[in-house]
Design a protein around this motif. Sequence first.
Motif: not given
Length: 278
Positions: A214-215, A219, A232, A235-236, A239, A275
């Motif tokens: 997710s990172s 984004s 996702y 939270s980024k 996730a 992302v």
Amino acid sequence: MSHTAHIPSHRKPRRSASKLAVRAGVAGGVLSTLAMAGTASASPSAEPVAETTLEMPVLSLDLAGDVSSAVTVAAENTRLAAVEGELTAQEESARTGAAAEAKQAKEEAQKKADAEKAEKTAKEEAARKAEAERSSRSSDRTSLKSTSAPQGGSTVSAPASGSAAAIVNFARAQIGKAYVLGGTGSTSFDCSGLVQAAYRQAGISLPRMSQAQSSAGTSVSLNALQPGDILYWGSKGSAYHVAIYVGGGKFVGAQNPKTGIVERNLSYDMPTGAVRVL
């Protein structure tokens, strides 16, 4: 020196004056008594002397009984003192034990109360996070609908091509396979295992876990999605679920052991964010 000096003397030793006086006194007393007795027997007119017998008082002392009674009383007093001492010790021990038990019970009750308080706080925090995520999803869903194309409510995106097409085609080819936690292919996958395997078809190496995926990349807004983007949930960077956007307002993901790998509309479960790696 005299020739007779070595011969011991045969004279009797002289008695002291005090001893002679005592003996003289005793002899005189005896003679006086005898004289008085003779005079009394010579006078016929004298009255006969009556003999008097003095009886001494008899002491009825049972010394053995008194001693035994005293010993018995002393032994009983000793026994009573020992019993009293033992009872006092038992009472003190009981008070000490009760105090220790009360202290332990208080500590256990405090620990239980602290644990319940911590559990309640954790539940409240989890509920707040869940509510915040739901609110965020609702806001994203509203934004997505306002920018959707008229056909089926899907976002506007170009058809998949190149690497994106390879990723999408692989993901759709896995529909119907089983969801297995930790699975990375070829007969079963979990959510991040499917995304990693799909990107491998395009020659891209992704991290294994959903939190790191997710990172990855950049984004993008949910109203500007393109095929191949990674969706996702959570939270980024932390996730708990990921899937692949395949275009037309749909995604393919390994959802859970019950459904397996499926294709769903975004409205089925609106993601938190996305992302772009390509």
